[in-house]
Enzyme design. Sequence first.
Site, mmCIF file in Angstrom:
data_model
loop_
_atom_site.group_PDB
_atom_site.id
_atom_site.type_symbol
_atom_site.label_atom_id
_atom_site.label_comp_id
_atom_site.label_asym_id
_atom_site.label_seq_id
_atom_site.Cartn_x
_atom_site.Cartn_y
_atom_site.Cartn_z
ATOM 1 N N HIS A 179 5.298 0.179 19.387
ATOM 2 C CA HIS A 179 4.297 0.626 18.515
ATOM 3 C C HIS A 179 4.311 2.400 18.244
ATOM 4 C CE1 HIS A 179 0.125 -0.481 16.719
ATOM 5 N NE2 HIS A 179 0.829 0.342 15.992
ATOM 6 N N GLY A 229 5.439 3.370 15.253
ATOM 7 C CA GLY A 229 5.844 3.778 13.760
ATOM 8 C C GLY A 229 5.479 5.205 13.327
ATOM 9 N N GLY A 277 0.909 -1.166 0.095
ATOM 10 C CA GLY A 277 0.021 0.043 -0.115
ATOM 11 C C GLY A 277 1.099 1.446 -0.019
ATOM 12 N N ARG A 278 0.375 2.270 0.649
ATOM 13 C CA ARG A 278 1.014 3.666 0.440
ATOM 14 C C ARG A 278 2.390 3.559 1.211
ATOM 15 N NH1 ARG A 278 -4.663 6.047 0.958
ATOM 16 N NH2 ARG A 278 -4.689 4.164 2.216
ATOM 17 N N ILE A 279 2.505 3.047 2.426
ATOM 18 C CA ILE A 279 3.438 2.867 3.158
ATOM 19 C C ILE A 279 4.393 1.897 2.596
ATOM 20 C CG2 ILE A 279 4.348 2.480 5.599
ATOM 21 C CD1 ILE A 279 1.728 2.955 6.785
ATOM 22 N N ILE A 322 5.998 -3.717 10.941
ATOM 23 C CA ILE A 322 5.700 -2.380 11.183
ATOM 24 C C ILE A 322 4.022 -2.318 11.197
ATOM 25 C CG2 ILE A 322 6.045 -1.739 8.994
ATOM 26 C CD1 ILE A 322 7.211 0.650 11.489
ATOM 27 N N ALA A 323 3.368 -3.361 10.981
ATOM 28 C CA ALA A 323 1.999 -3.492 10.722
ATOM 29 C C ALA A 323 1.160 -3.634 11.866
ATOM 30 C CB ALA A 323 1.765 -4.208 9.339
ATOM 31 N N ARG A 324 0.838 -5.088 12.120
ATOM 32 C CA ARG A 324 0.364 -5.453 13.470
ATOM 33 C C ARG A 324 0.890 -6.857 13.718
ATOM 34 N NH1 ARG A 324 -1.272 -1.039 13.392
ATOM 35 N NH2 ARG A 324 -3.643 -0.360 13.481
ATOM 36 N N ARG A 381 -1.840 -9.231 -2.933
ATOM 37 C CA ARG A 381 -2.897 -9.926 -3.423
ATOM 38 C C ARG A 381 -2.773 -9.706 -4.961
ATOM 39 N NH1 ARG A 381 -7.848 -9.549 0.192
ATOM 40 N NH2 ARG A 381 -6.944 -7.332 -0.141
ATOM 41 N N GLU A 440 0.429 -6.976 22.541
ATOM 42 C CA GLU A 440 0.748 -5.692 23.232
ATOM 43 C C GLU A 440 -0.096 -4.930 24.109
ATOM 44 O OE1 GLU A 440 1.518 -3.588 19.400
ATOM 45 O OE2 GLU A 440 -0.001 -2.301 19.812
HETATM 46 C C1 DGY Z 1 -1.911 2.805 12.653
HETATM 47 O O1 DGY Z 1 -2.011 4.183 12.209
HETATM 48 O O2 DGY Z 1 -2.485 1.871 12.180
HETATM 49 C C2 DGY Z 1 -0.700 2.644 13.708
HETATM 50 O O3 DGY Z 1 -0.557 1.627 13.922
HETATM 51 C C3 DGY Z 1 -1.400 3.429 14.791
HETATM 52 O O4 DGY Z 1 -2.643 3.123 15.060
#
Ligand code: DGY
Length: 334
Positions: A289, A291, A158-160, A240-242, A181, A271
Site C-alpha cells: 500500500h 501508491g 476520477g483524477r488518478i 491501486i485502490a482498495r 457509473r 491488510e
Molecule cells: C489514499 O490516499 O487513499 C491512499 O490509499 C492512502 O490512504
Amino acid sequence: MAEARPRVWVSQPLFDDIVGRLDEWFEVDAAREVTAWSPDQVAAKLRDADGAVVTLNEHIGAGEITGATRLRAVANVGVGYDNLDVAALEARGIVATNTPDVLTETTADMAFALLMAAARRVTEGERWLREGRWRQWSFDTLLGGDVHGSTLGILGMGRIGQGIARRGAFGFGMRVLYHNRSRLPVGIESNCRAAWVDFDTLLRESDHLVLVLPYSPATHHVIDSAALAKMKPTATLTNIARGGLVDEAALADALANGRLASAALDVFEGEPAVAPKLLALRNVVLTPHVGSASLATRRAMATLAVDNLVAALGRGPDAGRPPTPITGATTAKR
Ligand code: DGY
C-alpha cells in the site's frame, strides 16, 4: 483567565516539522510511533480531542465518536476515506476532510509501475534470478505481454484514473477504455484519449485492467470470479485502490489456473495480512500500500491534512474554510 487551547490528536507519525505547525494553535497529542489503535483506544483519544488527523488505519464511525463531545473536525491523510463514516460525522456536525489532488500523479505513476511489472514479469524475474536459476540467456525466458499498443482498461475514472489514462495514451500509444457509473464530459475524455464502455466490454477487451474506483458496499468484490472469467487469459489486473474491490480467493484461483496472466496488488482486503494463496504465487506483484509514497507527495498530503484541520477548527488564514472538505455521500474517492 486565558481560554484553554483546543486539543488535537494525530494518530500516526507524519513529518515532525509539518505536524509541529499545529503547536501554534493547539495542544497536540501526536503519536511518536506507528500504532495499531483498537477502536476503544481511538474512542478514548477522540473523547478528549477537538480535532484529529487520522489515517486509513483508524476507523472513525458512530461508535468511536459517541463520547467525543468536543470533536469538531477529522482530517484524513489520504484521498480514500472508506475508514470514515461520513454520514455519522455529518450527523454530529463534525467536519471531515481528505487529501485529493496532491497525490494524483504520484499514484498514477505507481499504477503504471505495477502494470508494467505485472505485464513484463519484473518481480518474478528478479526472484528467479536471486534464486540462482539463471543458467544461460535463452530466447524464451519469462515471456510477457506488451504494454505499448495494447488496450488499457480503467475502472473508476476520477483524477488518478485520468492520470493513468494519459500515461497510457500518450506515453505508450495504448487504446484506453474506461468504465465509470457516469460518462465523463467529452472534453475530459479527449484530454485522456479515453472511451467509455460498459463494464463487461471493459473486462472483455482490456489487456491491462487497472482498478481505481472508490471502495464502498456497492463496489465490494466488483472483481469476482464471474468478472475474472470475462477477462482475457493473457490480461493483467492491477489494484491501486482498495483491497475489498477484489475477491482475492477468486483472483488467486484465476492466476493459479492460467485464467489470468498476472496481477499487481498494492492493496489487500485484510491488510497488512496478505492471503497465503497470493503469497505463494509467482505471477502476482505485491507491494505494501505505497501508491502515494513518494517523499514529496507524502509531505504534501501531511501538509494538506494539517491545513484542513487548522482551518476546520477556525484558525489560520483559511479559518472556517478547510481546503478539501468531504461533502455529501460516502462513496467519492478519487
Ligand atoms: C489514499 O490516499 O487513499 C491512499 O490509499 C492512502 O490512504
